[in-house]
Design an enzyme around this catalytic site. Structure first.
Site, short mmCIF file in Angstrom:
data_model
loop_
_atom_site.label_atom_id
_atom_site.label_comp_id
_atom_site.label_asym_id
_atom_site.label_seq_id
_atom_site.Cartn_x
_atom_site.Cartn_y
_atom_site.Cartn_z
N SER A 251 0.85 -1.31 -0.05
CA SER A 251 -0.07 -0.09 0.15
C SER A 251 0.88 1.12 -0.10
CB SER A 251 -1.08 0.02 1.29
OG SER A 251 -1.87 0.78 1.10
N HIS B 6 -2.79 -1.30 -3.75
CA HIS B 6 -4.29 -1.45 -4.09
C HIS B 6 -4.84 0.18 -3.70
CE1 HIS B 6 -4.59 -2.13 0.59
NE2 HIS B 6 -4.00 -0.87 0.45
#
Length: 211
Positions: free
Chosen positions: A114, A139
Site C-alpha cells: 500500500s 491497492h
C-alpha cells in the site's frame, strides 16, 4: 483518516522485545555509543519500518531534511519494510522526498504494501530496488466514516480524490497509464520482486552489493 486494509491485519508486528542494538565507536576523543539507526543515519541510511503514521513520518521527514543540509549532492538510502498506513502521513514523506535536492534511493526489505509500495516507487529513477524475497502490494485506499448523510458524502468525495491523486502519481513513477493503474489497484495486487520490477514499480532486484 484514510488508511489501507492490509495494515489492519499486520499492525501487531513489533521489534523483538523493543530492543535496539547499540554501537560503540572509538576515536581520539574517547568512546561514543550510538543506537544502530543513528549510526546508520551517519551513512545516510534511513529505515521506514512498520505502519506509516504521523510520528514516524515526521521523524523520516526530519532525517531527510537533515541529510540534505549535511550534503545536498549525496544520495540518501531509504530502506522500506512496511505494511502501509496513513495516506496523509505517507504523502508528507513523499513530498519531502521530491522536495529535497539529494536523490533518494529506495530498497524494499521484507514487504512494501500500500503506502509502503507507493513510497518505494517514488524513489529516484534508476535507484529503486527490491531484495529477492521481498513482496510488494498495491491497492486503492480504504476509508471509513460514520455520521450524517451529507458528511458521508463529503468524505466519499475526498477518498475518491485521494485515490485519483495516488493513481496519477503512481502512473507517473511506474510508466503506466492512469487507466492501467486504476485497473491494477482495484483489489489487493501482490507481486514478487521480479514482478514489481517488470511492472515498473522498481528498477532492479538485487541480491548482493555491487563489488
Amino acid at each position: 483518516m484514510f488508511r489501507n486494509s492490509y495494515i489492519q491485519q499486520n499492525s501487531d508486528i513489533q521489534a523483538a522485545g523493543g530492543l535496539v542494538p547499540m554501537v560503540v565507536e572509538q576515536s581520539a576523543r574517547g568512546e561514543r555509543a550510538y543506537d544502530i539507526y543513528s549510526r546508520l543515519l551517519k551513512e545516510r541510511v534511513i529505515f521506514l519500518v512498520g505502519p506509516v503514521e504521523d510520528y514516524m513520518a515526521n521523524l523520516i521527514c526530519a532525517q531527510l531534511l537533515f541529510l540534505e543540509a549535511e550534503n545536498p549532492d549525496k544520495d540518501i538510502h531509504l530502506y522500506i519494510n512496511s505494511p502501509g498506513g496513513s495516506v496523509t502521513a505517507g504523502m508528507s514523506i513523499y513530498d519531502t522526498m521530491q522536495f529535497i535536492k539529494p536523490n533518494v534511493s529506495t530498497t524494499c526489505i521484507g514487504q512494501a504494501c500500500s503506502m509502503g509500495a507507493f513510497l518505494l516507487t517514488a524513489g529516484a529513477e534508476g535507484k529503486r530496488f527490491c531484495l529477492p524475497n521481498s513482496r510488494v502490494m498495491i491497492h486503492q485506499p480504504l476509508g471509513g466514516f460514520q455520521g450524517q448523510a451529507s458528511d458521508i458524502e463529503i468524505h466519499a468525495k475526498e477518498i475518491l480524490f485521494i485515490r485519483e491523486r495516488l493513481n496519477t502519481l503512481m502512473a507517473k513513477h511506474s510508466g503506466h497509464t492512469l487507466e492501467e493503474i486504476e485497473r491494477d489497484t482495484n483489489r489487493d495486487n501482490f507481486m514478487s520482486a521480479e514482478a514489481a520490477r517488470d511492472y515498473g514499480l522498481i528498477d532492479a532486484v538485487i541480491d548482493k552489493r555491487p563489488a
